[in-house]
Design a protein around this motif. Structure first.
Motif, short mmCIF file in Angstrom:
data_model
loop_
_atom_site.label_atom_id
_atom_site.label_comp_id
_atom_site.label_asym_id
_atom_site.label_seq_id
_atom_site.Cartn_x
_atom_site.Cartn_y
_atom_site.Cartn_z
N ILE A 109 31.30 28.49 6.69
CA ILE A 109 31.70 27.76 7.89
C ILE A 109 30.71 28.03 9.02
O ILE A 109 30.26 27.13 9.71
CB ILE A 109 33.13 28.16 8.31
N ARG A 110 30.37 29.30 9.19
CA ARG A 110 29.33 29.68 10.16
C ARG A 110 28.90 31.11 9.87
O ARG A 110 29.63 31.88 9.22
CB ARG A 110 29.80 29.54 11.60
N ASN A 111 27.73 31.44 10.36
CA ASN A 111 27.21 32.80 10.25
C ASN A 111 27.43 33.51 11.58
O ASN A 111 26.95 33.06 12.62
CB ASN A 111 25.73 32.77 9.88
N VAL A 112 28.15 34.60 11.52
CA VAL A 112 28.53 35.34 12.72
C VAL A 112 27.57 36.50 12.92
O VAL A 112 27.23 37.21 11.96
CB VAL A 112 29.98 35.87 12.58
N GLY A 113 27.12 36.68 14.16
CA GLY A 113 26.22 37.79 14.47
C GLY A 113 26.94 38.90 15.21
O GLY A 113 28.11 38.77 15.59
N LEU A 114 26.25 39.99 15.40
CA LEU A 114 26.76 41.07 16.24
C LEU A 114 26.55 40.70 17.70
O LEU A 114 25.86 39.73 18.02
CB LEU A 114 26.06 42.38 15.89
N GLY A 115 27.11 41.50 18.61
CA GLY A 115 27.16 41.12 20.02
C GLY A 115 25.82 40.87 20.66
O GLY A 115 25.72 40.09 21.61
N TYR A 116 24.76 41.50 20.20
CA TYR A 116 23.46 41.35 20.81
C TYR A 116 22.60 40.27 20.14
O TYR A 116 21.49 40.01 20.56
CB TYR A 116 22.70 42.68 20.79
N GLU A 117 23.13 39.67 19.05
CA GLU A 117 22.36 38.67 18.32
C GLU A 117 22.66 37.27 18.85
O GLU A 117 23.82 36.95 19.16
CB GLU A 117 22.69 38.74 16.83
N PRO A 118 21.65 36.38 18.93
CA PRO A 118 21.90 35.02 19.40
C PRO A 118 22.75 34.24 18.41
O PRO A 118 22.75 34.53 17.20
CB PRO A 118 20.49 34.43 19.52
#
Length: 432
Positions: A208-217
Motif C-alpha cells: 500500500i505504501r512504504n513507511v519511513g522512520l521519522g527523519y526519512e522523507p
C-alpha cells in the motif's frame, strides 16, 4: 567459578582484522551507497560483492549459522564480539551476510523448512543474492499475535491469505515474505496461527505504501504497509506445521533481540567516539569543552552505561551458549531488550547536545540514532511488555510471608537469633 574476559588469540586476530576492514572498506559505503537490501543496484553490487568475497575467504560469512549451512558455527558470545564491530556501519551486516531480517528468516527456514523450501528460498538468501521480509505485525494489533486478523484458509491444494500487515521491513526489496496468519480461529491463541512463505510476485500481494522512520522523507522508507488480497500459495509453502506460527516466531525473535543489542553497542560507541572527539576539539570561552565539569560528567556517564550494557549482553550471550535454549534465558534477553534503547538514546542525545546546531542537522547521524533507539524500543515487542516479563520471572523466585512483619524486620530477627544462640552467648545478652 572461573571468569575469563580474554578472547582466544586466533579469534582476537580475526576481530582485529574485522575492525580494520569495517573502518577502511565498509564504513565509506554508508555515505555513498543506497539501501543494502536493494539487490537490483548494480553499482552497489559491483562494489560490495568483492568485499563479500573477502569476508568469505576469511571464514566470517554468515557467522550466525552452523557449518552445515555454510557458517563457521560461532556461539553467541563470539557473535557478540563480532557484531559490536559490525554495528558501527549500516552496510557491514550485508557485507558479512548476517543482516536482519534475513538472518532471522534464514534461521527459521533452516530449522523448520523442507528440503525444497531450503533449496528455493534459503540457499539464495544465504548466498546474499536476494532479500526477504518478515511480515507479522498488524495495524490494529501491533506485535500482539493474539489480536491478529490476517487469516489463511485451505482450499484444495492451496492456502488463500487475506489481511493487512504493518511495518514489514524491506518489503519493497524482498523476493519473498514470511507471513503469519490465523489458520485455526477456534484454537488456543498460541496454536491458532501458521507461518507461510509468500513469493513477492504472487498475485494479490500489494504494498500500500512504504513507511519511513521519522527523519526519512515520505516515500523513501522501507517498512511496508502490505495488503494480502486472496493471495494463493501452494500447500507446500506452509512453514513448519499448521498451528506452529507462534513457536516459529519466538524461535526467531529470541536470537534477533540479542543480535540487535550486540550491534547497538557498536552504534553507541560510534556516538561516544564523536562525543569525545568534539569535547577535545571544540573551544568555549574558558577553554576546551573537555575541561568543563558538566561535559566530563556526560562522558563518564556514557562510558559507564555502554560498558554496563556490554557486560549484560555478553553475559546473556554466554548463557545462551551454555543452555542452548532461548526459553531458559528469557529473563536475560528481556533485560537486554529493555536496556538497549535507553543506552543508545542517552549517549546519542548527549553527543547531539555537545555538537550544538550541527548535532540536530542532517549532516550528522545523531537524530537518526535517537529515532532508531525508539524503534529498537518497539521492535520485537515493546519494552513495556519485556519489563513485565522480567518482573514476573523475578517474582516467581520469591515467596510471600504470612507473618505480621516482613522477614527483614530487625526486632523479630534479633529475637530469633538470641534464641538460637542462647547457649553460647554471654549471660548479659537479651532480646531487650
Amino acid at each position: 567459578m572461573a571468569w575469563d574476559f580474554e578472547v582466544d588469540p586466533r579469534y582476537a586476530e580475526q576481530l582485529d582484522w574485522v575492525e580494520e576492514f569495517v573502518r577502511d572498506e565498509v564504513e565509506p559505503l554508508d555515505v555513498v551507497l543506497g539501501n543494502p537490501y536493494d539487490k537490483t543496484d548494480e553499482v552497489a553490487n559491483a562494489i560490495v560483492h568483492p568485499l563479500q568475497k573477502t569476508v568469505r575467504e576469511r571464514g566470517l560469512w554468515a557467522a550466525h549459522l552452523g557449518p552445515e549451512l555454510g557458517g563457521p558455527g560461532y556461539g553467541q558470545l563470539k557473535l557478540a564480539l563480532l557484531n559490536e564491530i559490525l554495528g558501527r556501519s549500516r552496510w557491514a551486516p550485508s557485507v558479512f551476510g548476517c543482516q536482519a531480517p534475513d538472518s532471522g528468516n534464514a534461521e527459521i527456514l533452516a530449522r523448520f523448512g523442507t528440503a525444497d523450501q531450503k533449496e528455493r528460498y534459503l540457499e539464495p538468501l544465504l548466498d546474499g543474492s536476494i532479500s526477504s521480509c518478515y511480515s507479522m505485525t498488524e495495524p490494529q494489533a501491533g506485535a500482539d499475535p493474539t489480536l491478529f486478523r490476517a487469516a489463511a484458509r485451505l482450499e484444495g491444494d492451496s492456502w488463500v491469505l487475506n489481511g493487512e500487515k504493518w511495518f514489514s521491513t524491506n518489503a519493497r526489496y524482498a523476493a519473498f515474505f514470511l507471513v503469519m496468519a490465523v489458520t485455526d480461529p477456534g484454537a488456543a491463541p498460541h496454536r491458532s496461527m501458521s507461518m507461510f512463505i509468500v513469493p513477492a510476485e504472487t498475485p494479490g500481494v500489494e504494498i500500500i505504501r512504504n513507511v519511513g522512520l521519522g527523519y526519512e522523507p515520505a516515500g523513501h522508507g522501507s517498512h511496508g504497509y502490505v495488503r494480502y488480497d486472496e493471495v494463493r500459495v501452494p500447500v507446500d509453502h506452509l512453514l513448519g506445521e499448521r498451528g506452529d506460527g507462534f513457536v516459529i516466531a519466538q524461535t526467531r525473535l529470541g536470537g534477533g533481540r540479542v543480535h540487535h543489542a550486540m550491534r547497538t553497542i557498536g552504534r553507541a560507541r560510534k556516538a561516544f567516539d564523536a562525543m569525545c572527539e568534539r569535547a577535545l576539539s571544540r573551544d568555549v570561552r574558558t577553554g576546551r569543552l573537555a575541561t568543563l565539569g558538566v561535559v566530563q560528567e556526560q562522558i563518564a556517564e556514557s562510558w559507564i552505561q555502554i560498558e554496563q550494557f556490554r557486560l549484560l549482553v555478553m553475559r546473556t550471550a554466554w548463557l545462551i551458549d551454555k543452555h542452548n535454549d532461548y526459553k531458559k534465558v528469557r529473563r536475560d534477553i528481556a533485560a537486554v531488550k529493555v536496556a538497549m534503547p535507553k543506552v543508545l538514546s542517552d549517549v546519542a542525545r548527549r553527543t547531539l547536545h555537545l555538537h550544538g546546531a550541527l548535532g540536530v542537522s542532517n549532516e550528522m547521524d545523531f537524530v537518526a540514532m535517537m529515532v532508531d533507539a525508539e524503534m529498537l524500543a518497539l521492535a520485537d515487542g515493546p519494552t513495556e511488555v519485556h519489563r513485565v516479563t522480567i518482573a514476573r520471572d523475578v517474582l516467581a523466585g520469591y515467596q510471600p510471608v504470612e507473618t505480621l512483619f516482613p522477614s527483614g524486620h530487625l526486632p523479630t530477627r534479633r529475637e530469633a537469633a538470641l534464641q538460637k544462640l542462647a547457649t553460647v552467648l554471654p549471660g548479659g545478652f537479651s532480646a531487650s
